[in-house]
Design a protein around this motif. Sequence first.
Motif, PDB file in Angstrom:
ATOM      1  N   GLY A  98      41.234  46.336  39.435  1.00  0.00           N
ATOM      2  CA  GLY A  98      41.404  46.667  40.846  1.00  0.00           C
ATOM      3  C   GLY A  98      40.352  45.998  41.707  1.00  0.00           C
ATOM      4  O   GLY A  98      39.700  45.038  41.310  1.00  0.00           O
ATOM      5  N   ALA A  99      40.161  46.533  42.876  1.00  0.00           N
ATOM      6  CA  ALA A  99      39.308  45.897  43.891  1.00  0.00           C
ATOM      7  C   ALA A  99      37.823  46.198  43.696  1.00  0.00           C
ATOM      8  O   ALA A  99      37.143  46.656  44.620  1.00  0.00           O
ATOM      9  N   ILE A 100      37.316  45.944  42.494  1.00  0.00           N
ATOM     10  CA  ILE A 100      35.878  46.133  42.272  1.00  0.00           C
ATOM     11  C   ILE A 100      35.121  44.925  42.814  1.00  0.00           C
ATOM     12  O   ILE A 100      35.623  43.806  42.828  1.00  0.00           O
ATOM     13  N   SER A 101      33.910  45.138  43.267  1.00  0.00           N
ATOM     14  CA  SER A 101      33.077  44.073  43.805  1.00  0.00           C
ATOM     15  C   SER A 101      32.358  43.366  42.655  1.00  0.00           C
ATOM     16  O   SER A 101      31.822  44.017  41.757  1.00  0.00           O
ATOM     17  N   ILE A 102      32.368  42.032  42.690  1.00  0.00           N
ATOM     18  CA  ILE A 102      31.721  41.221  41.656  1.00  0.00           C
ATOM     19  C   ILE A 102      30.612  40.401  42.301  1.00  0.00           C
ATOM     20  O   ILE A 102      30.864  39.623  43.235  1.00  0.00           O
ATOM     21  N   ALA A 103      29.400  40.564  41.829  1.00  0.00           N
ATOM     22  CA  ALA A 103      28.267  39.805  42.357  1.00  0.00           C
ATOM     23  C   ALA A 103      28.295  38.373  41.831  1.00  0.00           C
ATOM     24  O   ALA A 103      28.813  38.106  40.743  1.00  0.00           O
ATOM     25  N   GLY A 104      27.751  37.442  42.601  1.00  0.00           N
ATOM     26  CA  GLY A 104      27.609  36.064  42.142  1.00  0.00           C
ATOM     27  C   GLY A 104      28.835  35.202  42.345  1.00  0.00           C
ATOM     28  O   GLY A 104      28.922  34.115  41.766  1.00  0.00           O
ATOM     29  N   THR A 105      29.802  35.660  43.143  1.00  0.00           N
ATOM     30  CA  THR A 105      31.006  34.873  43.414  1.00  0.00           C
ATOM     31  C   THR A 105      31.558  35.253  44.778  1.00  0.00           C
ATOM     32  O   THR A 105      31.325  36.374  45.260  1.00  0.00           O
ATOM     33  N   ASN A 106      32.295  34.333  45.372  1.00  0.00           N
ATOM     34  CA  ASN A 106      33.036  34.626  46.601  1.00  0.00           C
ATOM     35  C   ASN A 106      34.477  34.965  46.301  1.00  0.00           C
ATOM     36  O   ASN A 106      35.251  35.256  47.215  1.00  0.00           O
ATOM     37  N   ASP A 107      34.862  34.887  45.012  1.00  0.00           N
ATOM     38  CA  ASP A 107      36.239  35.127  44.594  1.00  0.00           C
ATOM     39  C   ASP A 107      36.295  36.235  43.553  1.00  0.00           C
ATOM     40  O   ASP A 107      36.509  35.987  42.362  1.00  0.00           O
ATOM     41  N   ASP A 108      36.109  37.456  44.000  1.00  0.00           N
ATOM     42  CA  ASP A 108      36.108  38.611  43.087  1.00  0.00           C
ATOM     43  C   ASP A 108      37.351  38.675  42.217  1.00  0.00           C
ATOM     44  O   ASP A 108      37.287  39.067  41.054  1.00  0.00           O
ATOM     45  N   ARG A 109      38.511  38.277  42.770  1.00  0.00           N
ATOM     46  CA  ARG A 109      39.784  38.443  42.053  1.00  0.00           C
ATOM     47  C   ARG A 109      39.782  37.761  40.688  1.00  0.00           C
ATOM     48  O   ARG A 109      40.379  38.263  39.739  1.00  0.00           O
ATOM     49  N   ILE A 110      39.118  36.626  40.579  1.00  0.00           N
ATOM     50  CA  ILE A 110      39.076  35.903  39.303  1.00  0.00           C
ATOM     51  C   ILE A 110      38.517  36.792  38.196  1.00  0.00           C
ATOM     52  O   ILE A 110      38.924  36.700  37.037  1.00  0.00           O
ATOM     53  N   TYR A 111      37.615  37.689  38.542  1.00  0.00           N
ATOM     54  CA  TYR A 111      36.902  38.506  37.561  1.00  0.00           C
ATOM     55  C   TYR A 111      37.432  39.933  37.439  1.00  0.00           C
ATOM     56  O   TYR A 111      36.990  40.681  36.582  1.00  0.00           O
ATOM     57  N   GLN A 112      38.370  40.314  38.282  1.00  0.00           N
ATOM     58  CA  GLN A 112      38.895  41.686  38.269  1.00  0.00           C
ATOM     59  C   GLN A 112      39.996  41.884  37.239  1.00  0.00           C
ATOM     60  O   GLN A 112      40.323  43.011  36.899  1.00  0.00           O
ATOM     61  N   THR A 113      40.578  40.791  36.748  1.00  0.00           N
ATOM     62  CA  THR A 113      41.592  40.876  35.698  1.00  0.00           C
ATOM     63  C   THR A 113      41.035  40.215  34.445  1.00  0.00           C
ATOM     64  O   THR A 113      40.165  39.342  34.524  1.00  0.00           O
ATOM     65  N   GLU A 114      41.538  40.633  33.312  1.00  0.00           N
ATOM     66  CA  GLU A 114      41.047  40.041  32.061  1.00  0.00           C
ATOM     67  C   GLU A 114      42.075  40.166  30.953  1.00  0.00           C
ATOM     68  O   GLU A 114      42.971  40.991  31.003  1.00  0.00           O
ATOM     69  N   ARG A 115      41.904  39.310  29.957  1.00  0.00           N
ATOM     70  CA  ARG A 115      42.620  39.426  28.693  1.00  0.00           C
ATOM     71  C   ARG A 115      41.538  39.614  27.644  1.00  0.00           C
ATOM     72  O   ARG A 115      40.599  38.834  27.573  1.00  0.00           O
ATOM     73  N   TYR A 116      41.667  40.651  26.838  1.00  0.00           N
ATOM     74  CA  TYR A 116      40.674  40.907  25.789  1.00  0.00           C
ATOM     75  C   TYR A 116      41.372  41.057  24.446  1.00  0.00           C
ATOM     76  O   TYR A 116      42.557  41.352  24.375  1.00  0.00           O
ATOM     77  N   GLY A 117      40.629  40.813  23.379  1.00  0.00           N
ATOM     78  CA  GLY A 117      41.172  40.946  22.025  1.00  0.00           C
ATOM     79  C   GLY A 117      42.125  39.838  21.638  1.00  0.00           C
ATOM     80  O   GLY A 117      42.828  39.947  20.637  1.00  0.00           O
ATOM     81  N   MET A 118      42.159  38.744  22.384  1.00  0.00           N
ATOM     82  CA  MET A 118      43.056  37.633  22.056  1.00  0.00           C
ATOM     83  C   MET A 118      42.535  36.879  20.840  1.00  0.00           C
ATOM     84  O   MET A 118      41.346  36.948  20.514  1.00  0.00           O
ATOM     85  N   HIS A 135      35.184  31.859  32.790  1.00  0.00           N
ATOM     86  CA  HIS A 135      34.640  32.794  33.776  1.00  0.00           C
ATOM     87  C   HIS A 135      34.629  34.201  33.193  1.00  0.00           C
ATOM     88  O   HIS A 135      35.662  34.705  32.768  1.00  0.00           O
ATOM     89  N   PHE A 136      33.466  34.829  33.198  1.00  0.00           N
ATOM     90  CA  PHE A 136      33.312  36.167  32.642  1.00  0.00           C
ATOM     91  C   PHE A 136      32.642  37.090  33.651  1.00  0.00           C
ATOM     92  O   PHE A 136      31.853  36.665  34.487  1.00  0.00           O
ATOM     93  N   ALA A 137      32.924  38.371  33.512  1.00  0.00           N
ATOM     94  CA  ALA A 137      32.151  39.446  34.151  1.00  0.00           C
ATOM     95  C   ALA A 137      32.364  40.668  33.267  1.00  0.00           C
ATOM     96  O   ALA A 137      33.494  40.955  32.857  1.00  0.00           O
ATOM     97  N   GLU A 138      31.316  41.358  32.930  1.00  0.00           N
ATOM     98  CA  GLU A 138      31.441  42.585  32.140  1.00  0.00           C
ATOM     99  C   GLU A 138      31.845  43.692  33.112  1.00  0.00           C
ATOM    100  O   GLU A 138      31.033  44.159  33.901  1.00  0.00           O
ATOM    101  N   THR A 139      33.119  44.069  33.068  1.00  0.00           N
ATOM    102  CA  THR A 139      33.647  45.050  34.027  1.00  0.00           C
ATOM    103  C   THR A 139      33.976  46.390  33.391  1.00  0.00           C
ATOM    104  O   THR A 139      34.343  47.324  34.099  1.00  0.00           O
ATOM    105  N   TRP A 140      33.865  46.490  32.078  1.00  0.00           N
ATOM    106  CA  TRP A 140      34.205  47.747  31.418  1.00  0.00           C
ATOM    107  C   TRP A 140      33.036  48.712  31.519  1.00  0.00           C
ATOM    108  O   TRP A 140      31.900  48.379  31.155  1.00  0.00           O
ATOM    109  N   THR A 141      33.315  49.914  31.985  1.00  0.00           N
ATOM    110  CA  THR A 141      32.251  50.908  32.174  1.00  0.00           C
ATOM    111  C   THR A 141      31.659  51.393  30.851  1.00  0.00           C
ATOM    112  O   THR A 141      30.585  51.992  30.847  1.00  0.00           O
ATOM    113  N   GLY A 142      32.331  51.117  29.732  1.00  0.00           N
ATOM    114  CA  GLY A 142      31.812  51.496  28.424  1.00  0.00           C
ATOM    115  C   GLY A 142      30.651  50.631  27.959  1.00  0.00           C
ATOM    116  O   GLY A 142      29.994  50.945  26.967  1.00  0.00           O
ATOM    117  N   ILE A 143      30.404  49.528  28.642  1.00  0.00           N
ATOM    118  CA  ILE A 143      29.260  48.665  28.319  1.00  0.00           C
ATOM    119  C   ILE A 143      28.160  48.959  29.328  1.00  0.00           C
ATOM    120  O   ILE A 143      28.340  48.795  30.539  1.00  0.00           O
TER     121      ILE A 143
END
Length: 195
Positions: A98-118, A135-143
């Motif tokens: 969703g619309a979480i804020s990502i530091a270090g970029t002007n394009d948050d959307r790139i980092y708000q979606t992910e594929r994991y376990g591929m 492009h990575f961002a650790e967005t999971w609250t479990g980390i």
Amino acid sequence: RKDEFEARGFAWQYFTFNNENDRFTIYNADTDSWMHPQIRDVLISGTWPYGNNPPPPPPPYIGPGRIEAGSPDSFTDGAGNEWDADAGFVGGSVVDRGAISIAGTNDDRIYQTERYGMTSYRAYVPDGSYTVNLHFAETWTGISSAGQRVFTVTAEGVSPAGWANIDVFAEAGGRNVALVKTATVSVADGQLDLG
């Protein structure tokens, strides 16, 4: 015909073509991959042109190669670059934070979606040398600290410098911070493979 495509393991999608540079995608269930043929001429007929044979291999996907991992939709970033919807991956799951804020970029959307376990990613490209940006961002609250998620990425069977033991939380300096890993990768078999 639609049923002949499906009988050969292809998912059918309908598109409107506006010019010769428009693209469409076909999913091949046998190889778990998407094909992105480039359209030059379109002939619509009621018969499969290859008899009982599969179609010839698709022409290579040629383009900017930006993939919006985990998203079913394409995305245009602030610089006007088009990011294609999630494609080319084998396995894994997707999530949209969703619309979480990502530091270090002007394009948050790139980092708000992910594929994991591929298990892998493949893009059909002409042989040559490519700059690959992950492009990575650790967005999971479990980390919540360094060392909780560490992984290695390979390109063409080897791990480029800086792609082994990636700890996004540690390297980016926390959660919801952009991190980009870059490497030059040589392709000699018509396909760029990441694992």
